[in-house]
Design an enzyme around this catalytic site. Structure first.
Site, mmCIF file in Angstrom:
data_model
loop_
_atom_site.group_PDB
_atom_site.id
_atom_site.type_symbol
_atom_site.label_atom_id
_atom_site.label_comp_id
_atom_site.label_asym_id
_atom_site.label_seq_id
_atom_site.Cartn_x
_atom_site.Cartn_y
_atom_site.Cartn_z
ATOM 1 N N CYS A 108 30.562 30.597 38.262
ATOM 2 C CA CYS A 108 30.996 31.123 39.561
ATOM 3 C C CYS A 108 30.764 30.171 40.740
ATOM 4 O O CYS A 108 31.691 29.936 41.522
ATOM 5 C CB CYS A 108 30.339 32.458 39.880
ATOM 6 S SG CYS A 108 29.708 33.358 38.484
ATOM 7 N N ARG A 123 22.294 29.507 28.420
ATOM 8 C CA ARG A 123 21.302 30.471 28.886
ATOM 9 C C ARG A 123 20.185 30.554 27.856
ATOM 10 O O ARG A 123 20.464 30.692 26.665
ATOM 11 C CB ARG A 123 21.934 31.861 29.048
ATOM 12 C CG ARG A 123 23.014 31.875 30.108
ATOM 13 C CD ARG A 123 23.678 33.232 30.212
ATOM 14 N NE ARG A 123 24.835 33.148 31.094
ATOM 15 C CZ ARG A 123 25.709 34.131 31.259
ATOM 16 N NH1 ARG A 123 25.537 35.270 30.617
ATOM 17 N NH2 ARG A 123 26.734 33.984 32.070
ATOM 18 N N GLN A 154 32.668 30.714 28.112
ATOM 19 C CA GLN A 154 33.256 31.945 28.642
ATOM 20 C C GLN A 154 34.704 31.674 29.017
ATOM 21 O O GLN A 154 35.005 30.619 29.570
ATOM 22 C CB GLN A 154 32.539 32.351 29.927
ATOM 23 C CG GLN A 154 31.198 32.972 29.755
ATOM 24 C CD GLN A 154 30.636 33.358 31.115
ATOM 25 O OE1 GLN A 154 30.601 32.553 32.041
ATOM 26 N NE2 GLN A 154 30.196 34.586 31.243
ATOM 27 N N ASP A 180 36.495 32.355 31.561
ATOM 28 C CA ASP A 180 36.113 32.860 32.872
ATOM 29 C C ASP A 180 37.259 32.774 33.869
ATOM 30 O O ASP A 180 38.125 31.910 33.751
ATOM 31 C CB ASP A 180 34.952 31.986 33.371
ATOM 32 C CG ASP A 180 33.954 32.769 34.186
ATOM 33 O OD1 ASP A 180 34.212 33.960 34.437
ATOM 34 O OD2 ASP A 180 32.919 32.192 34.572
ATOM 35 N N HIS A 215 37.870 33.704 38.357
ATOM 36 C CA HIS A 215 37.429 34.325 39.605
ATOM 37 C C HIS A 215 38.632 34.512 40.498
ATOM 38 O O HIS A 215 39.444 33.598 40.643
ATOM 39 C CB HIS A 215 36.372 33.455 40.278
ATOM 40 C CG HIS A 215 35.107 33.380 39.477
ATOM 41 N ND1 HIS A 215 34.870 32.376 38.574
ATOM 42 C CD2 HIS A 215 34.061 34.239 39.393
ATOM 43 C CE1 HIS A 215 33.709 32.598 37.982
ATOM 44 N NE2 HIS A 215 33.194 33.719 38.445
ATOM 45 N N LYS A 271 31.826 47.608 38.093
ATOM 46 C CA LYS A 271 32.632 46.855 37.121
ATOM 47 C C LYS A 271 33.324 47.781 36.124
ATOM 48 O O LYS A 271 32.921 48.932 35.958
ATOM 49 C CB LYS A 271 31.765 45.854 36.358
ATOM 50 C CG LYS A 271 30.675 46.531 35.531
ATOM 51 C CD LYS A 271 29.990 45.563 34.572
ATOM 52 C CE LYS A 271 28.862 46.263 33.831
ATOM 53 N NZ LYS A 271 28.346 45.560 32.696
ATOM 54 N N HIS A 298 34.928 38.692 39.444
ATOM 55 C CA HIS A 298 34.705 37.870 38.246
ATOM 56 C C HIS A 298 35.389 38.603 37.108
ATOM 57 O O HIS A 298 35.329 39.832 37.042
ATOM 58 C CB HIS A 298 33.237 37.803 37.822
ATOM 59 C CG HIS A 298 32.252 37.477 38.877
ATOM 60 N ND1 HIS A 298 31.570 36.301 38.894
ATOM 61 C CD2 HIS A 298 31.802 38.186 39.932
ATOM 62 C CE1 HIS A 298 30.727 36.301 39.909
ATOM 63 N NE2 HIS A 298 30.852 37.429 40.547
#
Ligand SMILES: [Zn+2]
Length: 389
Positions: A85, A114, A132, A134, A136, A220, A266
């Protein structure tokens, strides 16, 4: 299936993708990127590490430190990214934005790291390094409803291509009795929760509301897929964020000439690719559809004399983008067929005297078994048609 391995010397929770796993990964990624470009997303690429200061602004150093890999260089702290992000935000913030530019949708296959306790790691399902899918979305408050609807439709479109047609959807909202636990105003939460709920209703999707299940920075939607075995897998997430836009001061100039805060969403459709891969293998019980199969065709010469012909056929298929390989072992033809069947290879080509003479190939389909005498051109057309279905 020789798709991946995890090696103690490299580190647990870190995946090595073998050639066959890597090719499936590429197929998924190519499809994913093309669909994103067709649907109004822009692709971005961002680095794997960043200075500690970035993560101070984002709040990760305060709230997420125990899960991050940190190191120091020239006396300065650096972080191996646990999320994408802040990078996408910095691209957005690289120049002033007007309401006319919005919505802006940045997408990336972003690899993140992580730290997870070793006891919690589990094959591909829970790892320490993962990619991911991902994205945004930066938009105005007026655009939110439309954007959420688009994301849900796009998610369904992508998941259906992978053979998932059954979902369970959850809407995580805040605990109304404890507003102090959450970032963002009453107004923000109302707008966001309404946008999410409305989109689900407009799509006539039944969902379960989960009060108190939202994270502190926004509500979410979770879309869980149901695999062939009936098992439910958490997969896609559409997440509002009232935290990062303020921390990074993400704004746009409105039609009134004033600065406004953007709405940031996200979203990941497949989630972690490693995990999604494991779900796919389970869903198809290792028998991947032709478009995803790491080997679409295996060529089986009857004895060494026909190996040169088999290699010629292989080259022709390769040039046309068909994923083929030659079984050059000295096994009998019936053993070669059995092996290919067990390994779920969708098409087998048998090469012997008859084939060389007729300049055709005998094609056997996995699980069907019929032998058709085809030209190479016909086989390529059949496979391409199957892939596009
Ligand atoms: Zn994000």
């Amino acid at each position: 299936m020789d798709l991946f391995s995890i090696n103690e010397e490299i580190g647990i929770g870190l995946v090595l993708w073998h050639p066959k796993g890597a090719i499936v990964r590429k197929i998924i990624r190519d499809f994913w990127e093309e669909e994103h470009l067709k649907n109004g997303y822009q692709l971005v690429c961002t680095p794997h590490i960043a200075r500690g200061g970035l993560w101070k602004i984002s709040g990760h150093l305060n709230y997420y430190k125990q899960n991050m890999y940190l190191f120091e260089k020239d006396g300065e702290p650096y972080v191996v990214k646990p999320m994408n992000c802040p990078f996408h935000i910095q691209i957005y913030n690289s120049k002033p934005r007007s309401y006319r530019d919005l919505p802006i949708r940045y997408a990336e296959w972003g690899t993140v790291y992580r730290y997870e306790r070793s006891g919690t790691l589990h094959g591909l399902l829970r790892v320490r390094g993962f990619t991911q899918d991902d994205a945004h979305i930066f938009c105005t408050a007026e655009q939110v409803d439309e954007e959420i609807l688009k994301i849900i439709e796009f998610t369904e479109h992508i998941l259906q291509k992978f053979g998932f047609h059954e979902y369970k959807m959850y809407l995580s909202t805040r605990e109304p009795k404890e507003p102090e636990k959450y970032m963002g105003s009453e107004e923000d939460w109302k707008l966001a929760q309404k946008a999410l709920a409305e989109a689900l209703k407009r799509k006539e999707i039944t969902y379960r509301e989960m009060p108190g299940e939202a994270v502190f920075y926004g509500p979410k939607i979770d879309i869980n897929i149901i695999g062939a075995s009936g098992r439910e897998w958490q997969c896609s997430t559409i997440q509002f964020d009232f935290n990062l836009p303020r921390r990074f001061n993400i704004t746009y100039i409105g039609s009134d000439g004033k600065q406004h805060e953007v709405v940031m969403i996200h979203r990941a459709l497949l989630g972690a690719i490693e995990r999604f891969f494991a779900i796919l293998i389970e869903h198809y019980r290792g028998n991947l559809p032709v478009w995803l199969a790491p080997t679409q065709v295996r060529i089986l010469p009857i004895g060494g004399n026909y190996l040169p012909y088999a290699k010629k056929v292989h080259k022709k298929l390769q040039v046309h983008g068909i994923k083929s390989e030659v079984d050059s072992s000295s096994s009998t033809i019936s053993y070669k067929i059995r092996e290919a069947e067990v390994q779920n290879i969708p098409h087998m080509i048998v090469c012997g005297k008859r084939e060389v003479k007729s300049k055709k190939i005998s094609v056997r389909k996995h699980g069907v078994g019929s032998l058709d005498l085809l030209t190479i051109k016909e086989l390529i057309r059949n496979i391409k048609n199957e892939c596009n279905r």
